[in-house]
Structure formats: structure tokens, C-alpha cells
Design a protein around this motif. Structure first.
Motif, PDB file in Angstrom:
ATOM      1  N   ILE A   1      -5.235   5.958  -0.048  1.00 16.04           N
ATOM      2  CA  ILE A   1      -4.319   4.879  -0.262  1.00 16.04           C
ATOM      3  C   ILE A   1      -4.473   4.075  -1.616  1.00 16.04           C
ATOM      4  CG2 ILE A   1      -4.015   2.660   0.968  1.00 16.04           C
ATOM      5  CD1 ILE A   1      -5.143   4.392   3.606  1.00 16.04           C
ATOM      6  N   ARG A   2      -3.482   3.406  -2.442  1.00 16.75           N
ATOM      7  CA  ARG A   2      -3.378   2.625  -3.188  1.00 16.75           C
ATOM      8  C   ARG A   2      -2.753   1.804  -2.925  1.00 16.75           C
ATOM      9  NH1 ARG A   2      -4.250   7.156  -6.891  1.00 16.75           N
ATOM     10  NH2 ARG A   2      -5.761   8.266  -5.922  1.00 16.75           N
TER      11      ARG A   2
ATOM     12  N   ASN B   1      -4.496  17.078 -10.024  1.00 11.05           N
ATOM     13  CA  ASN B   1      -5.720  16.358 -10.989  1.00 11.05           C
ATOM     14  C   ASN B   1      -5.862  14.899  -9.912  1.00 11.05           C
ATOM     15  OD1 ASN B   1      -5.112  17.626 -12.920  1.00 11.05           O
ATOM     16  ND2 ASN B   1      -3.004  16.562 -12.618  1.00 11.05           N
ATOM     17  N   ASP B   2      -5.353  14.324  -9.469  1.00 11.76           N
ATOM     18  CA  ASP B   2      -5.499  13.244  -8.322  1.00 11.76           C
ATOM     19  C   ASP B   2      -6.270  13.726  -7.052  1.00 11.76           C
ATOM     20  OD1 ASP B   2      -4.922  10.548  -8.077  1.00 11.76           O
ATOM     21  OD2 ASP B   2      -3.356  10.672  -6.726  1.00 11.76           O
TER      22      ASP B   2
ATOM     23  N   LYS C   1       1.032  -0.763  -0.167  1.00 13.56           N
ATOM     24  CA  LYS C   1      -0.334   0.297  -0.344  1.00 13.56           C
ATOM     25  C   LYS C   1       1.000   1.023  -0.062  1.00 13.56           C
ATOM     26  CE  LYS C   1      -3.435  -2.010   2.663  1.00 13.56           C
ATOM     27  NZ  LYS C   1      -4.744  -2.051   1.811  1.00 13.56           N
ATOM     28  N   ARG C   2       0.937   2.428  -0.662  1.00  7.65           N
ATOM     29  CA  ARG C   2       1.153   3.843  -0.869  1.00  7.65           C
ATOM     30  C   ARG C   2       0.503   5.198  -0.518  1.00  7.65           C
ATOM     31  NH1 ARG C   2       4.724   1.710  -0.145  1.00  7.65           N
ATOM     32  NH2 ARG C   2       6.940   0.436  -1.148  1.00  7.65           N
ATOM     33  N   HIS C   3       1.462   5.314   0.383  1.00  2.79           N
ATOM     34  CA  HIS C   3      -0.364   7.031   0.582  1.00  2.79           C
ATOM     35  C   HIS C   3       0.438   7.949  -0.805  1.00  2.79           C
ATOM     36  CE1 HIS C   3      -0.573   4.208   3.856  1.00  2.79           C
ATOM     37  NE2 HIS C   3      -1.285   5.274   4.578  1.00  2.79           N
ATOM     38  N   LEU C   4      -0.710   8.024  -0.802  1.00  5.23           N
ATOM     39  CA  LEU C   4      -0.449   9.192  -2.033  1.00  5.23           C
ATOM     40  C   LEU C   4      -0.920  10.668  -1.771  1.00  5.23           C
ATOM     41  CD1 LEU C   4      -1.092   7.964  -5.503  1.00  5.23           C
ATOM     42  CD2 LEU C   4       1.206   8.667  -4.208  1.00  5.23           C
TER      43      LEU C   4
END
Length: 103
Positions: A56-57, A51-52, A43-46
Motif C-alpha cells: 500500500i502506497r 522489481n517492486d 492510498k493505492r494498492h500495488l
């Protein structure tokens, strides 16, 4: 020398995802690692941007090349292929189980 290439089918032989089979998405030869589809998900926190929306991805993390075995397309058995030279000097991968060339 790295024997596994992009779009090869590999089986995980050690680690959390042991026994799973997946397709190689990317090879990182300088680190001896590969990225496999739907294997070793992290999991990566962005942070939010224009634009986004952020959040969590989940994405694939690299796996060391020694933790996988190539699955032969002919016999469907995982094995560590050997390298042979053809008569014209070209190197090819050979399955140790069925002695067929792996393309």
C-alpha cells in the motif's frame, strides 16, 4: 484560463485539507485540476512485480483548481490574481491585495 502554474504556493480553501498551504507539483489544464505536495493524500494498492515488492502506497491526488487560492510571494496573502497586459503585449499576473506582479 488557468492562472496557477507549477511551483506556485497555494492555499486550500475548501474540502478536507482546508487551510493547508502547499507547492504545486503538476497542473492538468484539460481537467482544471492541480496536484499539490503532501495535500489530498490517497492510498493505492500495488501488485508485486519483479522489481517492486508491492503493498500500500500513499500519493497525492488531483484537486480542482477552484478549491485553491494563489498565495502572493510579496504579501503572503491568498488571493485570486487578475491578468493585465504589459505595454509590450505580454500577460502578467497581479495580486489583488498588494497590486504587485507575481512571477
Amino acid at each position: 484560463m488557468i492562472i496557477i502554474k507549477k511551483k506556485d504556493k497555494v492555499k486550500i480553501v475548501s474540502g478536507e485539507d482546508r487551510g493547508k498551504v502547499g507547492e504545486v507539483l503538476k497542473v492538468i489544464p484539460e481537467e482544471n485540476r492541480i496536484i499539490i505536495a503532501k495535500i489530498n493524500m490517497v492510498k493505492r494498492h500495488l501488485r508485486r512485480s519483479q522489481n517492486d515488492p508491492g503493498g500500500i502506497r500513499e500519493k497525492e491526488a488531483p484537486v480542482h483548481i477552484s478549491n485553491v487560492m494563489l498565495v502572493c510571494p510579496k504579501c503572503e496573502q491568498p488571493s485570486r490574481p487578475k491578468i493585465d497586459k504589459m505595454s509590450d503585449g505580454k500577460k502578467v499576473r497581479i495580486c489583488r491585495k498588494c497590486n504587485e506582479m507575481i512571477m
